[in-house]
Scaffold this motif. Structure first.
Motif, PDB file in Angstrom:
ATOM      1  N   THR A  42      -1.302   2.155   1.248  1.00  0.00           N
ATOM      2  CA  THR A  42      -1.416   2.620  -0.127  1.00  0.00           C
ATOM      3  C   THR A  42      -1.682   4.115  -0.108  1.00  0.00           C
ATOM      4  O   THR A  42      -2.655   4.572   0.477  1.00  0.00           O
ATOM      5  CB  THR A  42      -2.551   1.900  -0.882  1.00  0.00           C
ATOM      6  OG1 THR A  42      -3.775   2.039  -0.170  1.00  0.00           O
ATOM      7  CG2 THR A  42      -2.229   0.425  -1.062  1.00  0.00           C
ATOM      8  N   ASP A  43      -0.800   4.845  -0.711  1.00  0.00           N
ATOM      9  CA  ASP A  43      -0.912   6.296  -0.830  1.00  0.00           C
ATOM     10  C   ASP A  43      -0.365   6.681  -2.196  1.00  0.00           C
ATOM     11  O   ASP A  43       0.402   5.927  -2.791  1.00  0.00           O
ATOM     12  CB  ASP A  43      -0.103   7.003   0.265  1.00  0.00           C
ATOM     13  CG  ASP A  43      -0.960   7.405   1.456  1.00  0.00           C
ATOM     14  OD1 ASP A  43      -1.586   8.464   1.383  1.00  0.00           O
ATOM     15  OD2 ASP A  43      -0.990   6.644   2.439  1.00  0.00           O
ATOM     16  N   PRO A  44      -0.731   7.866  -2.694  1.00  0.00           N
ATOM     17  CA  PRO A  44      -0.164   8.286  -3.973  1.00  0.00           C
ATOM     18  C   PRO A  44       1.357   8.381  -3.880  1.00  0.00           C
ATOM     19  O   PRO A  44       1.934   8.464  -2.804  1.00  0.00           O
ATOM     20  CB  PRO A  44      -0.791   9.674  -4.199  1.00  0.00           C
ATOM     21  CG  PRO A  44      -1.987   9.722  -3.323  1.00  0.00           C
ATOM     22  CD  PRO A  44      -1.671   8.853  -2.144  1.00  0.00           C
ATOM     23  N   ARG A  45       1.991   8.384  -5.036  1.00  0.00           N
ATOM     24  CA  ARG A  45       3.436   8.582  -5.072  1.00  0.00           C
ATOM     25  C   ARG A  45       3.789   9.922  -4.426  1.00  0.00           C
ATOM     26  O   ARG A  45       3.016  10.852  -4.427  1.00  0.00           O
ATOM     27  CB  ARG A  45       3.942   8.573  -6.513  1.00  0.00           C
ATOM     28  CG  ARG A  45       3.920   7.203  -7.174  1.00  0.00           C
ATOM     29  CD  ARG A  45       4.609   7.255  -8.529  1.00  0.00           C
ATOM     30  NE  ARG A  45       4.551   5.972  -9.217  1.00  0.00           N
ATOM     31  CZ  ARG A  45       5.398   4.982  -9.042  1.00  0.00           C
ATOM     32  NH1 ARG A  45       6.393   5.120  -8.169  1.00  0.00           N
ATOM     33  NH2 ARG A  45       5.278   3.848  -9.712  1.00  0.00           N
ATOM     34  N   LYS A  49       6.086   6.918   1.264  1.00  0.00           N
ATOM     35  CA  LYS A  49       5.943   5.520   1.670  1.00  0.00           C
ATOM     36  C   LYS A  49       7.289   4.810   1.752  1.00  0.00           C
ATOM     37  O   LYS A  49       7.580   4.107   2.730  1.00  0.00           O
ATOM     38  CB  LYS A  49       5.033   4.768   0.688  1.00  0.00           C
ATOM     39  CG  LYS A  49       3.603   5.247   0.637  1.00  0.00           C
ATOM     40  CD  LYS A  49       2.761   4.387  -0.273  1.00  0.00           C
ATOM     41  CE  LYS A  49       3.282   4.330  -1.692  1.00  0.00           C
ATOM     42  NZ  LYS A  49       3.324   5.666  -2.349  1.00  0.00           N
ATOM     43  N   GLU A 156       5.472  -1.654  -3.500  1.00  0.00           N
ATOM     44  CA  GLU A 156       4.937  -1.686  -4.869  1.00  0.00           C
ATOM     45  C   GLU A 156       4.403  -3.063  -5.256  1.00  0.00           C
ATOM     46  O   GLU A 156       4.570  -3.526  -6.394  1.00  0.00           O
ATOM     47  CB  GLU A 156       5.980  -1.206  -5.874  1.00  0.00           C
ATOM     48  CG  GLU A 156       6.432   0.238  -5.675  1.00  0.00           C
ATOM     49  CD  GLU A 156       5.291   1.264  -5.836  1.00  0.00           C
ATOM     50  OE1 GLU A 156       4.137   0.860  -6.105  1.00  0.00           O
ATOM     51  OE2 GLU A 156       5.565   2.467  -5.680  1.00  0.00           O
ATOM     52  N   CYS A 195       2.717  -2.489   0.510  1.00  0.00           N
ATOM     53  CA  CYS A 195       2.618  -1.077   0.133  1.00  0.00           C
ATOM     54  C   CYS A 195       2.466  -0.933  -1.371  1.00  0.00           C
ATOM     55  O   CYS A 195       2.884  -1.793  -2.142  1.00  0.00           O
ATOM     56  CB  CYS A 195       3.868  -0.319   0.578  1.00  0.00           C
ATOM     57  SG  CYS A 195       4.233  -0.476   2.324  1.00  0.00           S
ATOM     58  N   SER A 197       1.530   2.365  -4.648  1.00  0.00           N
ATOM     59  CA  SER A 197       1.064   3.688  -5.032  1.00  0.00           C
ATOM     60  C   SER A 197      -0.186   3.614  -5.901  1.00  0.00           C
ATOM     61  O   SER A 197      -0.704   4.632  -6.334  1.00  0.00           O
ATOM     62  CB  SER A 197       2.166   4.453  -5.769  1.00  0.00           C
ATOM     63  OG  SER A 197       2.677   3.683  -6.836  1.00  0.00           O
TER      64      SER A 197
END
Length: 383
Positions: A42-45, A49, A156, A195, A197
């Motif tokens: 999980t990472d920001p947009r 990813k 997502e 995964c 965002s």
């Protein structure tokens, strides 16, 4: 270093053949899969990813197969099942016997026949979405080649679970999370990488689930590119716009973007539009123009807008804390916590988990200064 030119693609899906490899992250992922572990990413947009998943599918590594399934837009448990099946049926390496099992409950399973989207069959009537999802996955497990591990890369997932919670209720979302946990628990030859965002912590809270439904997942850090990877990307992007990649210009591109791949692509795109030669000074001025251009940098506006659905009832407090840290640069942790509010503590935890802030030994600051600048500019904060 690969010197093949790359054309800037700040808003498009990037062909793995034209992407700079995230070698360390991919190596660790393959090692974890081989060791029997499943992963969470999980990472920001705009951190890359989806490109990473595409690179994994393009080159999964020895003994691994991989398939990516994108769950963005999924709004029900049934859609989740059908999206899973559609993703899996596209994998050419699956045995025909797998599809034979799927035909028991689904129509249009054979992609080669051009029959359109998968649909529920008559035999699926009365079966729950979680039971159907188990049927889909078990059919894959039973007929994998004996020497292979199949990686199911689910993109997502938190957004899909949140949508299911909103449309079908917290219980349905919770049941789907529990089903996925049970499927991962099987000591099979499937491996999973989930995964998103947005962080799972928001989704778990919203549907009344505990960390137990995801505590089997090993966190896979992504973040910005490594220094060598960012240098390679900047170099190849300058070649892609027909500019000479001098060391000072490349170094400045890497510095101002903080090695975030989307920002490197966006900067190169704007440098090409300027029509001027690229040097270190030009890099700085063009990037500053990009940050201040509300239209051109609209892809980063999620920093401002995504708080509302995720921080329901706490948006104002979260914004004020982000404003304070964005303006000051860093704020002593004690100054925040001495406000004495458990709500503030929870908000701080969420902002750290959502990659806005990072908490050091004594102070809180923005994780990425470039994103702090975007927030500061969008919010029209005074210096």
């Amino acid at each position: 270093m690969d010197t093949t030119p790359i054309s800037p693609q700040p808003g498009s899906t990037i062909d793995p053949a034209s992407a700079v490899r995230r070698r360390d992250v991919l190596r660790r992922a393959r090692e974890e899969f081989t060791a029997g572990n499943n992963l969470s990413l999980t990472d920001p947009r705009r951190m890359g990813k989806t490109v990473l998943l595409d690179l994994l599918v393009d080159d999964p590594g020895a003994g691994l197969l991989a398939i990516k399934i994108d769950y963005e837009g999924v709004r029900s448990s049934t859609e989740f099942v059908l999206r899973t099946l559609e993703g899996l049926r596209a994998h050419r390496g699956l045995a025909s016997r797998t599809r034979d099992r799927w035909r028991t409950f689904f129509d249009n399973v054979d992609l080669d026949l051009g029959l359109g989207p998968v649909k529920l069959g008559v035999a699926a009537t009365g079966r729950s979405a979680t039971a159907l999802l188990s049927d889909v996955i078990l059919a894959v497990e039973e007929h994998l080649p004996p020497e292979a591990l199949l990686v199911v890369a689910m993109d997502e997932v938190p957004i899909a679970i949140a949508n299911i919670k909103d449309n079908e209720g917290p219980a349905a979302a919770h049941q789907l999370l529990q089903c996925l946990r049970e499927l991962r628990r099987r000591r099979s030859r499937l491996r999973w990488i989930l995964c998103g965002s947005i962080g799972f912590h928001h989704v778990l809270r919203a549907c009344g689930a505990t960390e137990g439904v995801i505590n089997d997942l090993v966190n896979l850090p992504l973040g910005p590119m490594t220094q060598p990877e960012a240098v390679e990307l900047a170099h190849r992007l300058l070649l892609g716009i027909g500019h000479t990649p001098t060391d000072p210009a490349v170094s400045e591109m890497v510095r101002v973007t903080e090695r975030i791949p989307f920002l490197l692509h966006a900067l190169a795109h704007r440098l090409r539009e300027s029509g001027l030669a690229t040097d270190a000074t030009r890099v700085v001025s063009v990037f500053d123009e990009f940050v201040g251009d509300r239209e051109d940098s609209r892809a980063l506006t999620h920093l401002v807008t995504r708080l509302d659905p995720l921080y329901e009832g706490r948006v104002r407090e979260a914004e004020l804390l982000l404003d304070r840290v964005a303006t000051a640069g860093s704020v002593p942790t004690a100054d925040v916590l001495t406000q004495g509010s458990d709500q503030i503590r929870l908000i701080l935890d969420d902002l750290v988990d959502d990659h806005y802030l990072v908490e050091g030994a004594d102070a809180i600051r923005w994780r990425y200064d470039v994103l702090r600048r975007v927030w500061h500019r969008r919010r029209r904060l005074s210096s």
